[in-house]
Scaffold this motif. Structure first.
Motif, PDB file in Angstrom:
ATOM      1  N   ARG A  55     -10.101   7.056   9.879  1.00 51.45           N
ATOM      2  CA  ARG A  55     -11.058   6.959   8.774  1.00 51.45           C
ATOM      3  C   ARG A  55     -11.137   8.282   8.026  1.00 51.45           C
ATOM      4  N   LYS A  56     -11.090   9.382   8.772  1.00 49.05           N
ATOM      5  CA  LYS A  56     -11.159  10.700   8.143  1.00 49.05           C
ATOM      6  C   LYS A  56      -9.922  10.968   7.296  1.00 49.05           C
ATOM      7  N   GLN A  57      -8.750  10.581   7.809  1.00 47.71           N
ATOM      8  CA  GLN A  57      -7.510  10.897   7.115  1.00 47.71           C
ATOM      9  C   GLN A  57      -7.141   9.869   6.038  1.00 47.71           C
ATOM     10  N   TYR A  58      -7.354   8.587   6.314  1.00 46.18           N
ATOM     11  CA  TYR A  58      -6.901   7.537   5.405  1.00 46.18           C
ATOM     12  C   TYR A  58      -8.053   6.737   4.794  1.00 46.18           C
ATOM     13  N   GLY A  59      -9.292   7.143   5.024  1.00 46.81           N
ATOM     14  CA  GLY A  59     -10.454   6.370   4.600  1.00 46.81           C
ATOM     15  C   GLY A  59     -10.517   6.104   3.107  1.00 46.81           C
ATOM     16  N   ARG A  60     -10.231   7.110   2.291  1.00 49.20           N
ATOM     17  CA  ARG A  60     -10.337   6.935   0.837  1.00 49.20           C
ATOM     18  C   ARG A  60      -9.287   5.946   0.312  1.00 49.20           C
ATOM     19  N   SER A  61      -8.068   6.045   0.817  1.00 43.98           N
ATOM     20  CA  SER A  61      -7.020   5.138   0.336  1.00 43.98           C
ATOM     21  C   SER A  61      -7.280   3.709   0.815  1.00 43.98           C
ATOM     22  N   VAL A  62      -7.779   3.562   2.053  1.00 39.96           N
ATOM     23  CA  VAL A  62      -8.109   2.229   2.555  1.00 39.96           C
ATOM     24  C   VAL A  62      -9.276   1.652   1.767  1.00 39.96           C
ATOM     25  N   MET A  63     -10.271   2.483   1.430  1.00 41.71           N
ATOM     26  CA  MET A  63     -11.414   2.025   0.641  1.00 41.71           C
ATOM     27  C   MET A  63     -10.952   1.553  -0.735  1.00 41.71           C
ATOM     28  N   GLY A  64     -10.049   2.280  -1.359  1.00 36.71           N
ATOM     29  CA  GLY A  64      -9.511   1.863  -2.650  1.00 36.71           C
ATOM     30  C   GLY A  64      -8.782   0.537  -2.566  1.00 36.71           C
ATOM     31  N   GLU A  65      -8.000   0.378  -1.510  1.00 40.73           N
ATOM     32  CA  GLU A  65      -7.271  -0.866  -1.297  1.00 40.73           C
ATOM     33  C   GLU A  65      -8.239  -2.040  -1.101  1.00 40.73           C
ATOM     34  N   VAL A  66      -9.266  -1.828  -0.306  1.00 39.51           N
ATOM     35  CA  VAL A  66     -10.251  -2.884  -0.028  1.00 39.51           C
ATOM     36  C   VAL A  66     -11.044  -3.229  -1.291  1.00 39.51           C
ATOM     37  N   LEU A  67     -11.415  -2.218  -2.076  1.00 40.45           N
ATOM     38  CA  LEU A  67     -12.152  -2.487  -3.313  1.00 40.45           C
ATOM     39  C   LEU A  67     -11.314  -3.275  -4.306  1.00 40.45           C
ATOM     40  N   GLU A  68     -10.045  -2.940  -4.389  1.00 42.62           N
ATOM     41  CA  GLU A  68      -9.154  -3.685  -5.279  1.00 42.62           C
ATOM     42  C   GLU A  68      -9.058  -5.153  -4.851  1.00 42.62           C
ATOM     43  N   GLN A  69      -8.932  -5.383  -3.553  1.00 42.15           N
ATOM     44  CA  GLN A  69      -8.883  -6.761  -3.051  1.00 42.15           C
ATOM     45  C   GLN A  69     -10.194  -7.489  -3.319  1.00 42.15           C
ATOM     46  N   ALA A  70     -11.320  -6.799  -3.144  1.00 40.05           N
ATOM     47  CA  ALA A  70     -12.628  -7.426  -3.356  1.00 40.05           C
ATOM     48  C   ALA A  70     -12.820  -7.810  -4.821  1.00 40.05           C
ATOM     49  N   VAL A  71     -12.396  -6.944  -5.728  1.00 39.32           N
ATOM     50  CA  VAL A  71     -12.511  -7.250  -7.161  1.00 39.32           C
ATOM     51  C   VAL A  71     -11.612  -8.427  -7.522  1.00 39.32           C
TER      52      VAL A  71
END
Length: 114
Positions: A55-71
């Motif tokens: 989460r510390k290392q890849y959290g921002r990129s995973v969050m972006g990926e999840v937000l894109e899927q949610a939208v």
């Protein structure tokens, strides 16, 4: 996921979509668990990397990926629930999102006449 129709003026439709924070957090956690099985980090055996480190290392990129899927899922849900035939790509604008809060966005779409 909550979809609300804001306006229906002629062939233009506008929707407000709200995705709850716990749903987004659940998706992020599931995605990090998937990555945990694949990522190799020095000092850890394959599949044994702590989720907090991921989460510390890849959290921002995973969050972006999840937000894109949610939208994408929210816009598809709004189109399919109201049985619309879009003429153009919907215009999507994120109105509010901070980590730990709900994701809100508006979607404006022009539809084909019946």
């Amino acid at each position: 996921m909550q979809v609300t129709e804001l306006s229906a003026d002629g062939l233009k439709r506008e929707f407000k979509v709200v995705v709850q924070a716990d749903e987004i957090e659940d998706r992020v956690t599931r995605r990090l668990d998937e990555l945990r099985q694949k990522i190799r980090m020095p000092g850890f055996r394959p599949g044994k990397v702590p989720v907090t480190l991921l989460r510390k290392q890849y959290g921002r990129s995973v969050m972006g990926e999840v937000l894109e899927q949610a939208v994408n899922q929210g816009s598809q849900k709004a189109i399919s629930d109201h049985e619309l035939r879009p003429a153009l790509q919907p215009k999507i604008e994120v109105t509010s999102f901070d980590e730990g809060t709900d994701l809100e966005f508006t979607m404006a779409v022009e539809v084909l006449p019946k």
